[in-house]
Design an enzyme around this catalytic site. Structure first.
Site, PDB file in Angstrom:
ATOM      1  N   THR A  55      33.462   6.995 -12.945  1.00 45.84           N
ATOM      2  CA  THR A  55      34.897   6.869 -13.201  1.00 45.84           C
ATOM      3  C   THR A  55      35.277   5.402 -13.431  1.00 45.84           C
ATOM      4  O   THR A  55      34.914   4.533 -12.645  1.00 45.84           O
ATOM      5  CB  THR A  55      35.707   7.422 -12.016  1.00 45.84           C
ATOM      6  OG1 THR A  55      35.305   8.759 -11.757  1.00 45.84           O
ATOM      7  CG2 THR A  55      37.196   7.396 -12.320  1.00 45.84           C
ATOM      8  N   ALA A  56      35.988   5.150 -14.514  1.00 45.21           N
ATOM      9  CA  ALA A  56      36.509   3.819 -14.876  1.00 45.21           C
ATOM     10  C   ALA A  56      35.448   2.853 -15.389  1.00 45.21           C
ATOM     11  O   ALA A  56      35.753   1.686 -15.620  1.00 45.21           O
ATOM     12  CB  ALA A  56      37.282   3.176 -13.734  1.00 45.21           C
ATOM     13  N   ALA A  57      34.230   3.320 -15.621  1.00 38.69           N
ATOM     14  CA  ALA A  57      33.208   2.413 -16.166  1.00 38.69           C
ATOM     15  C   ALA A  57      33.611   1.933 -17.554  1.00 38.69           C
ATOM     16  O   ALA A  57      33.488   0.747 -17.876  1.00 38.69           O
ATOM     17  CB  ALA A  57      31.858   3.115 -16.218  1.00 38.69           C
ATOM     18  N   GLY A  58      34.100   2.850 -18.394  1.00 40.11           N
ATOM     19  CA  GLY A  58      34.537   2.456 -19.731  1.00 40.11           C
ATOM     20  C   GLY A  58      35.719   1.507 -19.682  1.00 40.11           C
ATOM     21  O   GLY A  58      35.784   0.543 -20.454  1.00 40.11           O
ATOM     22  N   ASP A  59      36.649   1.754 -18.772  1.00 35.84           N
ATOM     23  CA  ASP A  59      37.807   0.875 -18.631  1.00 35.84           C
ATOM     24  C   ASP A  59      37.376  -0.518 -18.167  1.00 35.84           C
ATOM     25  O   ASP A  59      37.931  -1.537 -18.598  1.00 35.84           O
ATOM     26  CB  ASP A  59      38.796   1.457 -17.620  1.00 35.84           C
ATOM     27  CG  ASP A  59      39.394   2.767 -18.079  1.00 35.84           C
ATOM     28  OD1 ASP A  59      39.476   2.990 -19.297  1.00 35.84           O
ATOM     29  OD2 ASP A  59      39.774   3.574 -17.212  1.00 35.84           O
ATOM     30  N   THR A  64      30.262   2.641 -26.719  1.00 30.13           N
ATOM     31  CA  THR A  64      29.615   2.548 -25.409  1.00 30.13           C
ATOM     32  C   THR A  64      28.805   3.826 -25.187  1.00 30.13           C
ATOM     33  O   THR A  64      29.289   4.935 -25.416  1.00 30.13           O
ATOM     34  CB  THR A  64      30.644   2.344 -24.287  1.00 30.13           C
ATOM     35  OG1 THR A  64      31.611   3.403 -24.310  1.00 30.13           O
ATOM     36  CG2 THR A  64      31.365   1.018 -24.467  1.00 30.13           C
ATOM     37  N   LEU A  65      27.563   3.644 -24.725  1.00 31.86           N
ATOM     38  CA  LEU A  65      26.596   4.732 -24.657  1.00 31.86           C
ATOM     39  C   LEU A  65      26.081   4.970 -23.243  1.00 31.86           C
ATOM     40  O   LEU A  65      24.960   5.466 -23.060  1.00 31.86           O
ATOM     41  CB  LEU A  65      25.418   4.436 -25.595  1.00 31.86           C
ATOM     42  CG  LEU A  65      25.780   4.211 -27.076  1.00 31.86           C
ATOM     43  CD1 LEU A  65      24.610   3.599 -27.821  1.00 31.86           C
ATOM     44  CD2 LEU A  65      26.215   5.523 -27.715  1.00 31.86           C
ATOM     45  N   GLY A  66      26.863   4.616 -22.232  1.00 31.80           N
ATOM     46  CA  GLY A  66      26.442   4.834 -20.856  1.00 31.80           C
ATOM     47  C   GLY A  66      25.178   4.061 -20.536  1.00 31.80           C
ATOM     48  O   GLY A  66      25.072   2.860 -20.793  1.00 31.80           O
ATOM     49  N   GLN A  97      22.511   4.011 -22.006  1.00 29.05           N
ATOM     50  CA  GLN A  97      21.828   3.492 -23.198  1.00 29.05           C
ATOM     51  C   GLN A  97      22.433   2.190 -23.704  1.00 29.05           C
ATOM     52  O   GLN A  97      21.962   1.637 -24.704  1.00 29.05           O
ATOM     53  CB  GLN A  97      21.845   4.540 -24.317  1.00 29.05           C
ATOM     54  CG  GLN A  97      21.044   5.791 -24.024  1.00 29.05           C
ATOM     55  CD  GLN A  97      20.992   6.697 -25.237  1.00 29.05           C
ATOM     56  OE1 GLN A  97      20.319   6.409 -26.242  1.00 29.05           O
ATOM     57  NE2 GLN A  97      21.715   7.804 -25.182  1.00 29.05           N
ATOM     58  N   GLY A  98      23.493   1.716 -23.061  1.00 29.75           N
ATOM     59  CA  GLY A  98      24.069   0.445 -23.454  1.00 29.75           C
ATOM     60  C   GLY A  98      25.218   0.586 -24.425  1.00 29.75           C
ATOM     61  O   GLY A  98      26.024   1.514 -24.332  1.00 29.75           O
ATOM     62  N   ASP A 154      45.206   8.907  -9.519  1.00 30.73           N
ATOM     63  CA  ASP A 154      44.013   9.746  -9.612  1.00 30.73           C
ATOM     64  C   ASP A 154      43.868  10.554  -8.319  1.00 30.73           C
ATOM     65  O   ASP A 154      43.843   9.999  -7.225  1.00 30.73           O
ATOM     66  CB  ASP A 154      42.765   8.888  -9.799  1.00 30.73           C
ATOM     67  CG  ASP A 154      42.733   8.196 -11.160  1.00 30.73           C
ATOM     68  OD1 ASP A 154      43.534   8.572 -12.039  1.00 30.73           O
ATOM     69  OD2 ASP A 154      41.897   7.288 -11.329  1.00 30.73           O
ATOM     70  N   SER A 183      36.491   0.461  -7.746  1.00 30.22           N
ATOM     71  CA  SER A 183      35.111   0.204  -8.182  1.00 30.22           C
ATOM     72  C   SER A 183      34.984  -1.012  -9.094  1.00 30.22           C
ATOM     73  O   SER A 183      33.872  -1.485  -9.352  1.00 30.22           O
ATOM     74  CB  SER A 183      34.568   1.426  -8.932  1.00 30.22           C
ATOM     75  OG  SER A 183      35.135   1.535 -10.237  1.00 30.22           O
TER      76      SER A 183
END
Length: 305
Positions: free
Chosen positions: A249-253, A221-223, A225-226, A14, A292
């Site tokens: 960045t990488a929150a979903g992962d 996944t809704l950020g 909103q949960g 990255d 992170s």
């Protein structure tokens, strides 16, 4: 022994810059900082699962360049089994990332060596898949390779997770029968279902559409909103922990890796979702992709505000 998770996917370096806002077309902005950080959705999810309690193997490809050596070294440092990370001629994958002052990002990916992860290469490491309890795939490798991995994982009777990222169109219809958990974000759920997802209500419609297409279970996944969990006609909303975000960045992962690790280690779906959410919430309070991602002890120590 911790449960075993195999991740089949991408490794990218990255190239991250921070700017006050995302640039418009044709515009040049003055950036605030620049860093190179090990990433790639596959590698990020592998690191997340490893830090959050699983024994992890990575299946992927890197180039024979400096980035490739660094990407492999980052996984080895996390005690991730890299016997199935092949080195190929040419450049490693890269992701160009701009993060703005609101912690939103824009990303351009160049596949590089990730394009060399063919079904034949995956087949060379079938023993890694056989040894796993949970197998995770994403979409930063060739579609034929994803389809092969999903089918083989189903043949082996494994728990199969697909994070359809990045997604710009519906999935091949024959993939759905091989997926236990489909985990898209809002934009990916929109691309897959054809339903614009911009609220919890619209997410429910999209989830129902994806279940109708054949997905076993869906987690959108809704950020902030949960997450929305769908199984058959059952829909359940899981509110997100409240934190101050500085970089998404990488929150979903992190969510995917945490959910997989918790599920592999025997937690039920609801507990695994909440575990993944806490891990993802902690990740957005820190900058970068892999740097992170929190550890198991971080998640266990988390106190909701």
């Amino acid at each position: 022994m911790p449960a075993k998770v195999a991740v089949i996917g991408s490794l990218n370096m990255d190239l991250v810059t921070r700017a006050p806002r995302l640039p418009r077309g044709g515009e040049t902005l003055i950036g605030q900082s620049f860093a190179t950080v090990s990433g790639g959705k596959g590698a990020n999810q592998a690191v997340a699962a490893a830090r959050l309690g699983a024994q992890v193997s990575m299946v992927g490809c890197v180039g024979n360049d400096a980035y490739g050596r660094e990407l492999r070294g980052a996984l080895v440092a996390e005690q991730i089994d890299c016997q199935a990370v092949s080195t190929v001629e040419g450049s490693s994958g890269v992701a160009l990332i701009v993060v703005d002052d609101n912690s939103q990002n824009a990303i351009v990916i160049v596949a590089g060596a990730n394009g060399a992860l063919t079904p034949a290469v995956i087949g060379c490491f079938d023993a890694v898949l056989q040894a796993a309890d949970v197998i995770i795939c994403q979409l930063e490798i060739p579609d034929a390779s994803v389809g092969h991995a999903l089918k083989r994982a189903r043949e082996l009777g494994k728990t199969v997770i697909l994070n359809p990222a990045p997604a710009s169109r519906p999935l091949p219809a024959d993939w759905y029968a091989n997926i236990d958990y489909l985990i898209p974000n809002e934009s990916e759920a929109t691309a897959l279902s054809g339903v614009p997802v911009d609220s919890l209500d619209s997410a429910k419609v999209a989830a129902a559409r994806l279940i109708a297409l054949g997905a076993g279970k869906v987690i959108i996944t809704l950020g902030a909103q949960g997450s929305l969990f769908a199984s058959g006609s059952r829909l359940e909303h899981f509110p997100a922990p409240v934190v101050k975000a500085i970089d998404t960045t990488a929150a979903g992962d992190t969510f995917v890796g945490g959910f997989a690790a918790a599920l592999a280690n025997g937690q039920d779906e609801a507990a695994a979702i909440r575990f993944g959410q806490v891990a993802a919430a902690l990740s957005v309070t820190r900058a970068g992709a892999q740097p992170s991602i929190p550890t198991l002890s971080d998640v266990q120590a988390f106190k909701p505000s």
